[in-house]
Design an enzyme around this catalytic site. Structure first.
Site, short mmCIF file in Angstrom:
data_model
loop_
_atom_site.label_atom_id
_atom_site.label_comp_id
_atom_site.label_asym_id
_atom_site.label_seq_id
_atom_site.Cartn_x
_atom_site.Cartn_y
_atom_site.Cartn_z
N HIS A 69 33.42 58.49 52.41
CA HIS A 69 33.25 58.05 53.59
C HIS A 69 33.15 59.70 54.69
O HIS A 69 33.66 59.11 55.71
CB HIS A 69 34.91 57.74 53.52
CG HIS A 69 34.90 56.02 53.11
ND1 HIS A 69 34.73 55.42 53.91
CD2 HIS A 69 34.72 55.85 51.64
CE1 HIS A 69 34.85 54.21 53.07
NE2 HIS A 69 34.60 54.74 51.82
N ASP A 71 33.29 64.87 61.86
CA ASP A 71 33.14 62.74 61.71
C ASP A 71 32.04 62.60 60.55
O ASP A 71 30.92 62.55 60.58
CB ASP A 71 34.44 62.20 62.91
CG ASP A 71 34.50 61.11 62.50
OD1 ASP A 71 35.41 61.21 60.93
OD2 ASP A 71 35.54 61.37 63.16
P1 ADQ Z 1 39.09 58.27 59.30
O1 ADQ Z 1 39.54 59.54 59.69
O2 ADQ Z 1 40.34 57.89 59.24
O3 ADQ Z 1 38.09 57.63 58.61
P2 ADQ Z 1 38.17 56.30 62.06
O4 ADQ Z 1 36.82 56.17 60.98
O5 ADQ Z 1 38.33 56.84 63.22
O6 ADQ Z 1 38.95 58.03 60.97
O7 ADQ Z 1 39.13 55.09 61.64
C1 ADQ Z 1 40.29 55.27 61.97
C2 ADQ Z 1 40.87 53.89 62.36
O8 ADQ Z 1 42.35 54.26 62.26
C3 ADQ Z 1 40.49 52.94 63.10
O9 ADQ Z 1 39.92 52.11 62.72
C4 ADQ Z 1 40.83 53.03 64.11
O10 ADQ Z 1 41.09 52.15 64.89
C5 ADQ Z 1 42.18 53.50 63.39
N1 ADQ Z 1 43.42 54.05 64.32
C6 ADQ Z 1 43.44 55.19 64.98
N2 ADQ Z 1 44.78 55.61 65.74
C7 ADQ Z 1 45.38 54.38 65.94
C8 ADQ Z 1 46.22 53.72 65.80
N3 ADQ Z 1 47.04 54.84 66.97
N4 ADQ Z 1 46.79 52.80 65.86
C9 ADQ Z 1 46.09 52.07 65.52
N5 ADQ Z 1 44.97 52.36 64.74
C10 ADQ Z 1 44.19 53.06 64.59
C11 ADQ Z 1 37.42 57.97 57.34
C12 ADQ Z 1 36.20 59.04 57.83
C13 ADQ Z 1 35.66 58.70 58.93
C14 ADQ Z 1 34.97 56.81 58.72
C15 ADQ Z 1 35.62 56.38 57.64
C16 ADQ Z 1 35.51 55.05 57.78
O11 ADQ Z 1 36.78 60.24 58.43
O12 ADQ Z 1 35.03 59.60 59.39
O13 ADQ Z 1 34.68 56.21 59.55
O14 ADQ Z 1 36.67 56.95 56.72
O15 ADQ Z 1 34.30 55.52 56.75
#
Ligand code: ADQ
Length: 492
Positions: free
Chosen positions: A183, A398
């Site tokens: 991921h 990312d």
């Molecule tokens: P993450 O590093 O966790 O995932 P991301 O893809 O942005 O990063 O996902 C974060 C999730 O957390 C999103 O669904 C978002 O809605 C949720 N989120 C963030 N802040 C929040 C808040 N304050 N309240 C509620 N929800 C919140 C890892 C990798 C990424 C990749 C994903 C999926 O680092 O690059 O996209 O896995 O493969």
């Protein structure tokens, strides 16, 4: 066996994700798809929120499969149980496993290393030994989960915490198809080369039949390292290792687009967004809202983004073009990995920035930055997306970044601008965003300024193009395309 699996995943324009699996499916991930909740003195399991669980659960259910993972607390028993049509196989971890395997090797060694070494990765032999041991525990639990099925099960292993599982599992259960999806980014060869256990990690991954990455860059980086540090040979798409073929592929992850779109259309989300707008941007001329939503992680570029906003206000003050009467930044940051030092430091840095910028540019009743250090529930998150005129997603690196996709999915009327880091995987699909180099504070401030002042028709043109790109690939399409590759007997 042939288990027809049809998932109707969205709108008229969206392809239906469909795959006809030939075998049972076992998912292996750090976490189970459930977590324990305590209500009225009783504890019970609840399905965890999030795109990955909702994307994979229907496939596991229909394939009568299982999910192997950690339940989210130290200790406990490891009795398997069924929940919502899925067999859950617990991998039990103790406090010391969490310290060394999870906070240590996974999140203080691999996480920074794989994100371009933005923070110095910490190399400790004791952490590595525990990583090997815990990966073995996952592999053994998976082999147990598979005993219930016939040979030829499909196993799909997820993410950087479990990179040794494919090879360990191949030894325990050789006649099954094993897939692995990373991921997060796979780093350039010269950065990966620092890892003292680089060959073991690569050979661990090469135990899989299919290895998936978010972007072509990640896949290429991986193949380069493999050719340098292992005996595997082949092309960017197909490697030969120990007499087997290993397919390397690119499978950009996505979100449940329809779920976001449907929630964004509800009266209650729209009303919550209105309330937010009036709270964040009061005044005769409502202030424009610039929004950031992230896990509080140093890869997400939250601190630099705040400094860019400070630069925007500084320039606005100098040439009298922009002030806190015109715009406000709202940063929602969900607490994460507080067991790792760098995360505690980051929290302090971000909070100092908020204090400094508000002190310098705020006015009575008008804060320059609103900072919420908390998790939002789903409808509230969508309301924030609806309220924001500009979404800033500026990670320094990312794998994909789902927040960018969630914002676009929520903007049904083609309004709103997305400022997006060119170092997020999402930038490969979202060419119509305002793409930025997140390290460039001046450039980032200029992009925010552009986003705030873009003519309506340009905003609509960009957003409609982003929405088209998003609808081509939702999370069900992502899962189906990986599984089709993994299961040679599948049809689509
Ligand atoms: P993450 O590093 O966790 O995932 P991301 O893809 O942005 O990063 O996902 C974060 C999730 O957390 C999103 O669904 C978002 O809605 C949720 N989120 C963030 N802040 C929040 C808040 N304050 N309240 C509620 N929800 C919140 C890892 C990798 C990424 C990749 C994903 C999926 O680092 O690059 O996209 O896995 O493969």
């Amino acid at each position: 066996m042939g288990k027809p699996l049809q998932i109707e995943a969205g709108t008229d324009t969206q392809p239906t994700a469909q795959v006809d699996l030939d075998s049972r499916l076992v998912i292996v991930a750090n976490r189970l798809p459930v977590h324990r909740v305590k209500r009225k003195g009783r504890t019970r399991w609840e399905t965890s929120p999030g795109g990955l669980v909702s994307a994979l659960a229907p496939f596991v259910r229909q394939a009568e499969g299982a999910w192997v993972g950690w339940p989210g607390f130290a200790g406990g028993n490891n009795r398997a149980f069924n929940h919502d049509g899925i067999r859950n196989r617990i991998v039990r971890l103790e406090e010391q496993d969490l310290d060394r395997f999870y906070y240590g090797f996974s999140n203080a060694t691999l996480w920074p290393l794989y994100h371009d070494a933005i923070r110095p990765p910490v190399f400790r032999r004791g952490w590595w030994r525990r990583y090997v041991e815990v990966n073995r525990r996952y592999a053994e639990a998976t082999a147990k989960a598979m005993e219930l099925g016939a040979d030829g099960d499909l196993v799909w292993v997820h993410d950087y915490q479990l990179q040794l599982v494919p090879r360990m599992l191949r030894t325990l259960a050789p006649d099954n198809r094993i897939g692995f999806f990373l991921h997060i980014p796979f780093p350039p060869e010269e950065i990966f080369a620092r890892l003292p256990w680089r060959t073991q990690v690569l050979e661990g991954l090469l135990g899989a039949d299919v290895i998936g990455f978010q972007t072509s860059l990640g896949a290429q980086n991986f193949v380069r390292s493999v050719k340098r540090f292992t005996q595997a040979r082949g092309t960017d798409q197909m490697l030969e290792f120990e007499g087997r073929s290993v397919r390397v592929g690119v499978f950009p992850i996505s979100i449940d687009v329809q779920h976001f779109a449907e929630t964004a259309a509800t009266a209650s989300a729209i009303e919550r967004a209105e309330v937010l707008r009036s709270q964040l941007g009061p005044g005769e001329q409502p202030r424009k809202i610039i929004l950031g939503v992230d896990r509080l992680d140093y890869t997400k570029g939250i601190d630099i983004r705040m400094r860019a906003f400070q630069e925007l206000l500084h320039r606005g003050r100098k040439n009298k073009s922009m002030s806190v009467r015109d715009c406000v930044m709202c940063q929602v940051a969900v607490p994460t990995r507080s067991g790792v030092d760098e995360y505690t430091k980051l929290r302090r840095t971000v909070e100092e920035h908020v204090g400094r910028i508000n002190g310098e540019y705020g006015e009575p009743g008008l804060a320059a930055i609103h900072y919420l250090h908390r998790n939002l529930e789903f409808e509230e998150l969508v309301a924030f997306y609806l309220a924001a005129d500009v979404m800033v997603v500026t990670p320094l690196r990312d794998g994909m970044n789902l927040v960018a996709k969630e914002y676009v999915a929520s903007r049904l009327g083609n309004t709103g601008s997305l400022v997006l880091s060119e170092f997020a995987g999402a930038a490969h699909e979202f060419r119509s965003a305002l793409l930025v180099n997140p390290y460039d504070i001046d450039g980032l401030a200029s992009s925010m300024q552009t986003a705030l002042t873009l003519p309506q028709q340009d905003i609509a043109r960009r957003m409609s193009s982003l929405r088209r790109a998003l609808k081509r690939n939702d999370v069900f399409d992502w899962a189906a395309s990986f599984l089709r590759e993994l299961d040679p007997g599948s049809s689509s």
